[in-house]
Design a protein around this motif. Structure first.
Motif, PDB file in Angstrom:
ATOM      1  N   ARG A 165       0.837  -1.207   0.000  1.00 23.71           N
ATOM      2  CA  ARG A 165       0.000   0.000   0.000  1.00 23.71           C
ATOM      3  C   ARG A 165       0.870   1.255   0.000  1.00 23.71           C
ATOM      4  O   ARG A 165       0.538   2.259  -0.626  1.00 23.71           O
ATOM      5  CB  ARG A 165      -0.954   0.006   1.194  1.00 23.71           C
ATOM      6  CG  ARG A 165      -1.918   1.207   1.140  1.00 23.71           C
ATOM      7  CD  ARG A 165      -2.991   1.151   2.200  1.00 23.71           C
ATOM      8  NE  ARG A 165      -2.416   1.136   3.530  1.00 23.71           N
ATOM      9  CZ  ARG A 165      -3.100   0.918   4.650  1.00 23.71           C
ATOM     10  NH1 ARG A 165      -4.397   0.679   4.577  1.00 23.71           N
ATOM     11  NH2 ARG A 165      -2.510   0.914   5.821  1.00 23.71           N
ATOM     12  N   ARG A 225     -13.647  15.189   4.437  1.00 22.76           N
ATOM     13  CA  ARG A 225     -12.263  15.030   3.981  1.00 22.76           C
ATOM     14  C   ARG A 225     -12.161  15.239   2.469  1.00 22.76           C
ATOM     15  O   ARG A 225     -13.158  15.311   1.775  1.00 22.76           O
ATOM     16  CB  ARG A 225     -11.768  13.620   4.332  1.00 22.76           C
ATOM     17  CG  ARG A 225     -11.707  13.364   5.823  1.00 22.76           C
ATOM     18  CD  ARG A 225     -11.378  11.925   6.108  1.00 22.76           C
ATOM     19  NE  ARG A 225     -12.385  11.026   5.556  1.00 22.76           N
ATOM     20  CZ  ARG A 225     -12.214   9.727   5.359  1.00 22.76           C
ATOM     21  NH1 ARG A 225     -11.067   9.161   5.678  1.00 22.76           N
ATOM     22  NH2 ARG A 225     -13.188   8.991   4.862  1.00 22.76           N
ATOM     23  N   LYS A 246      -2.881   7.111   1.496  1.00 24.32           N
ATOM     24  CA  LYS A 246      -2.722   7.223   2.962  1.00 24.32           C
ATOM     25  C   LYS A 246      -1.800   8.398   3.297  1.00 24.32           C
ATOM     26  O   LYS A 246      -0.637   8.217   3.639  1.00 24.32           O
ATOM     27  CB  LYS A 246      -2.196   5.904   3.524  1.00 24.32           C
ATOM     28  CG  LYS A 246      -2.376   5.766   5.027  1.00 24.32           C
ATOM     29  CD  LYS A 246      -2.160   4.340   5.455  1.00 24.32           C
ATOM     30  CE  LYS A 246      -2.028   4.173   6.951  1.00 24.32           C
ATOM     31  NZ  LYS A 246      -3.202   4.589   7.708  1.00 24.32           N
ATOM     32  N   GLU A 251     -16.288   5.572   6.478  1.00 19.80           N
ATOM     33  CA  GLU A 251     -15.437   4.791   7.389  1.00 19.80           C
ATOM     34  C   GLU A 251     -15.300   5.537   8.705  1.00 19.80           C
ATOM     35  O   GLU A 251     -15.858   6.623   8.880  1.00 19.80           O
ATOM     36  CB  GLU A 251     -14.058   4.535   6.744  1.00 19.80           C
ATOM     37  CG  GLU A 251     -13.330   5.796   6.343  1.00 19.80           C
ATOM     38  CD  GLU A 251     -12.088   5.554   5.487  1.00 19.80           C
ATOM     39  OE1 GLU A 251     -11.471   4.486   5.578  1.00 19.80           O
ATOM     40  OE2 GLU A 251     -11.735   6.488   4.737  1.00 19.80           O
ATOM     41  N   THR A 262     -12.750   7.324  11.775  1.00 22.65           N
ATOM     42  CA  THR A 262     -11.692   8.331  11.628  1.00 22.65           C
ATOM     43  C   THR A 262     -10.352   7.674  11.291  1.00 22.65           C
ATOM     44  O   THR A 262      -9.529   8.281  10.626  1.00 22.65           O
ATOM     45  CB  THR A 262     -11.508   9.175  12.905  1.00 22.65           C
ATOM     46  OG1 THR A 262     -11.119   8.314  13.982  1.00 22.65           O
ATOM     47  CG2 THR A 262     -12.779   9.915  13.268  1.00 22.65           C
ATOM     48  N   SER A 263     -10.165   6.433  11.755  1.00 21.94           N
ATOM     49  CA  SER A 263      -8.898   5.743  11.456  1.00 21.94           C
ATOM     50  C   SER A 263      -9.131   4.248  11.347  1.00 21.94           C
ATOM     51  O   SER A 263      -8.319   3.441  11.788  1.00 21.94           O
ATOM     52  CB  SER A 263      -7.868   6.044  12.548  1.00 21.94           C
ATOM     53  OG  SER A 263      -8.399   5.645  13.797  1.00 21.94           O
ATOM     54  N   ASN A 264     -10.261   3.887  10.748  1.00 24.34           N
ATOM     55  CA  ASN A 264     -10.603   2.467  10.646  1.00 24.34           C
ATOM     56  C   ASN A 264     -11.712   2.271   9.612  1.00 24.34           C
ATOM     57  O   ASN A 264     -12.399   3.219   9.254  1.00 24.34           O
ATOM     58  CB  ASN A 264     -11.068   1.939  12.016  1.00 24.34           C
ATOM     59  CG  ASN A 264     -12.077   2.878  12.667  1.00 24.34           C
ATOM     60  OD1 ASN A 264     -13.215   3.011  12.205  1.00 24.34           O
ATOM     61  ND2 ASN A 264     -11.655   3.566  13.718  1.00 24.34           N
ATOM     62  N   ASN A 265     -11.867   1.053   9.149  1.00 25.01           N
ATOM     63  CA  ASN A 265     -12.958   0.715   8.237  1.00 25.01           C
ATOM     64  C   ASN A 265     -14.172   0.269   9.045  1.00 25.01           C
ATOM     65  O   ASN A 265     -14.028  -0.290  10.136  1.00 25.01           O
ATOM     66  CB  ASN A 265     -12.509  -0.386   7.254  1.00 25.01           C
ATOM     67  CG  ASN A 265     -11.489   0.126   6.245  1.00 25.01           C
ATOM     68  OD1 ASN A 265     -10.336  -0.307   6.225  1.00 25.01           O
ATOM     69  ND2 ASN A 265     -11.890   1.073   5.400  1.00 25.01           N
ATOM     70  N   LEU A 294     -10.035   4.490   2.717  1.00 23.07           N
ATOM     71  CA  LEU A 294      -8.712   3.874   2.685  1.00 23.07           C
ATOM     72  C   LEU A 294      -8.890   2.364   2.504  1.00 23.07           C
ATOM     73  O   LEU A 294      -9.777   1.768   3.121  1.00 23.07           O
ATOM     74  CB  LEU A 294      -7.959   4.157   3.998  1.00 23.07           C
ATOM     75  CG  LEU A 294      -6.524   3.636   3.955  1.00 23.07           C
ATOM     76  CD1 LEU A 294      -5.646   4.524   3.093  1.00 23.07           C
ATOM     77  CD2 LEU A 294      -5.935   3.511   5.339  1.00 23.07           C
ATOM     78  N   GLY A 299      -8.112  -0.630   3.646  1.00 24.60           N
ATOM     79  CA  GLY A 299      -7.491  -1.156   4.861  1.00 24.60           C
ATOM     80  C   GLY A 299      -6.800  -2.494   4.620  1.00 24.60           C
ATOM     81  O   GLY A 299      -7.368  -3.382   3.972  1.00 24.60           O
ATOM     82  N   ILE A 300      -5.631  -2.618   5.176  1.00 27.73           N
ATOM     83  CA  ILE A 300      -4.898  -3.883   5.096  1.00 27.73           C
ATOM     84  C   ILE A 300      -5.608  -4.920   5.980  1.00 27.73           C
ATOM     85  O   ILE A 300      -5.733  -6.091   5.613  1.00 27.73           O
ATOM     86  CB  ILE A 300      -3.427  -3.674   5.546  1.00 27.73           C
ATOM     87  CG1 ILE A 300      -2.742  -2.623   4.657  1.00 27.73           C
ATOM     88  CG2 ILE A 300      -2.657  -4.991   5.538  1.00 27.73           C
ATOM     89  CD1 ILE A 300      -2.808  -2.893   3.171  1.00 27.73           C
ATOM     90  N   THR A 301      -6.108  -4.459   7.118  1.00 28.75           N
ATOM     91  CA  THR A 301      -6.844  -5.357   8.017  1.00 28.75           C
ATOM     92  C   THR A 301      -8.162  -5.756   7.372  1.00 28.75           C
ATOM     93  O   THR A 301      -8.592  -6.912   7.476  1.00 28.75           O
ATOM     94  CB  THR A 301      -7.097  -4.649   9.364  1.00 28.75           C
ATOM     95  OG1 THR A 301      -5.935  -3.911   9.707  1.00 28.75           O
ATOM     96  CG2 THR A 301      -7.413  -5.648  10.463  1.00 28.75           C
ATOM     97  N   SER A 325      -8.787  -2.116  11.958  1.00 30.59           N
ATOM     98  CA  SER A 325      -7.588  -1.337  11.624  1.00 30.59           C
ATOM     99  C   SER A 325      -6.383  -2.117  12.128  1.00 30.59           C
ATOM    100  O   SER A 325      -6.528  -3.027  12.958  1.00 30.59           O
ATOM    101  CB  SER A 325      -7.611   0.058  12.260  1.00 30.59           C
ATOM    102  OG  SER A 325      -7.275  -0.009  13.619  1.00 30.59           O
ATOM    103  N   ALA A 326      -5.207  -1.726  11.637  1.00 32.20           N
ATOM    104  CA  ALA A 326      -3.988  -2.445  12.006  1.00 32.20           C
ATOM    105  C   ALA A 326      -3.749  -2.418  13.514  1.00 32.20           C
ATOM    106  O   ALA A 326      -3.217  -3.375  14.073  1.00 32.20           O
ATOM    107  CB  ALA A 326      -2.791  -1.851  11.271  1.00 32.20           C
TER     108      ALA A 326
END
Ligand code: PMP
Length: 284
Positions: free
Chosen positions: A52, A141, A148, A180, A182-185, A204, A206-208, A243-244
């Protein structure tokens, strides 16, 4: 306790690490980042984050100052030097320092910074048993949320609005649909089906998210990647985020109203267990 951090080729005590005031990360938020979790001293989903990062850099016409293997080496070195058992590695690459100008400078050397954050017991968060509360806010946003970037002021404002409302996070709404956190899906579960927004420029990637959806499908769970409204979320059987750094975290309240039973849902808790088990096994 002073950490050892990595800045442009050097490992330094954090108090000795510096970046130019002309760095475009500072002046324009012209940079990208990744956060990789560490459990038992090993990196979770490193290759997903590295891929990513490449994509984010490419979208901004930047090139990485390090290779994938060098990046892995720096991550591991910082984990070792800072004796991180459970925690995070933060990585940021900016376009570098140049005289202030809106146009991208030619030939600026990118800046690269990495540091660790120790989070003992990261995977044993009591929040997973309690579940979290979210409020809804308008998504204000920019339109390239798939990149990212370090321009995180609006998500920060959302987090503060949540805090002031006695909640843990905010889910952002655009044209009536949840984008989503603020910092997660964001996800809901309705009649056994896991629903999460499809990929696009609006969220975003998300990798997770990618890992959790793969594990869900492997476990024969039904997954639907589509937009869902706030009203649907309020009427869902379960809700959760990924999220990660939080893995899979149940959401038990939206705008002050309980989701389903108001307790962490079985789907979310099961996915959390599967994600943690599988990620630990694959950690490097
Ligand atoms: N959406 C946003 C806006 C985020 O900031 C993050 C975490 N950085 C995520 C989703 C989750 O992505 P990941 O699973 O890769 O941490």
């Amino acid at each position: 306790m002073s950490r050892i951090v990595y800045v442009n080729g050097s490992y330094l005590p954090e108090e000795d690490a510096t970046i130019s005031i002309f760095d475009r990360g500072f002046l324009f938020a012209d940079g990208v980042y990744e956060v990789t979790s560490v459990l038992d001293g090993k990196l979770l989903d490193f290759d997903g984050h590295a891929a990513r990062l490449e994509r984010s850099l490419g979208e901004l016409e930047m090139t990485s100052p390090v290779t994938r293997d060098e990046l892995l080496e720096i991550h591991r070195e910082l984990v070792t030097r800072n004796e991180i058992g459970d925690g995070l590695v933060y990585l940021q690459i900016t376009r570098g320092a140049a005289d202030r100008d809106f146009a991208y400078p030619e030939g600026a050397a990118p800046s690269i910074v990495l540091f660790t954050q120790a989070k003992p017991g990261l995977a044993e968060s009591p929040k997973a048993q309690e579940g979290m509360k979210v409020i809804s806010i308008e998504d204000q946003r920019w339109g390239r949320r798939d990149i990212k970037t370090v321009q995180l002021l609006y998500p920060s404002m959302g987090k503060m609005a949540a805090k002031k409302a006695g909640a843990d996070d905010a889910w952002m709404i655009e044209d009536g649909f949840v984008t989503e956190g603020t910092s997660n899906n964001a996800y809901i579960v309705k009649d056994g089906k896991i629903i999460t927004r499809h990929l696009g420029n609006e969220i975003l990637h998300g990798i997770t998210r990618a890992a959790v959806l793969r594990f869900a499908r492997e476990a024969q769970m039904q997954v639907e990647e589509r937009s869902f409204t706030l009203a649907e979320a309020m009427d869902a059987d379960e809700a959760f985020i990924t999220s990660a750094s939080t893995f899979v975290m149940p959401v038990v309240e939206i705008d002050g109203k309980p989701v389903g039973s108001g307790k962490p849902g079985q789907t979310a808790l099961r996915l959390r267990d599967i994600y943690l088990d599988e990620s630990r096994k694959a950690a490097i």
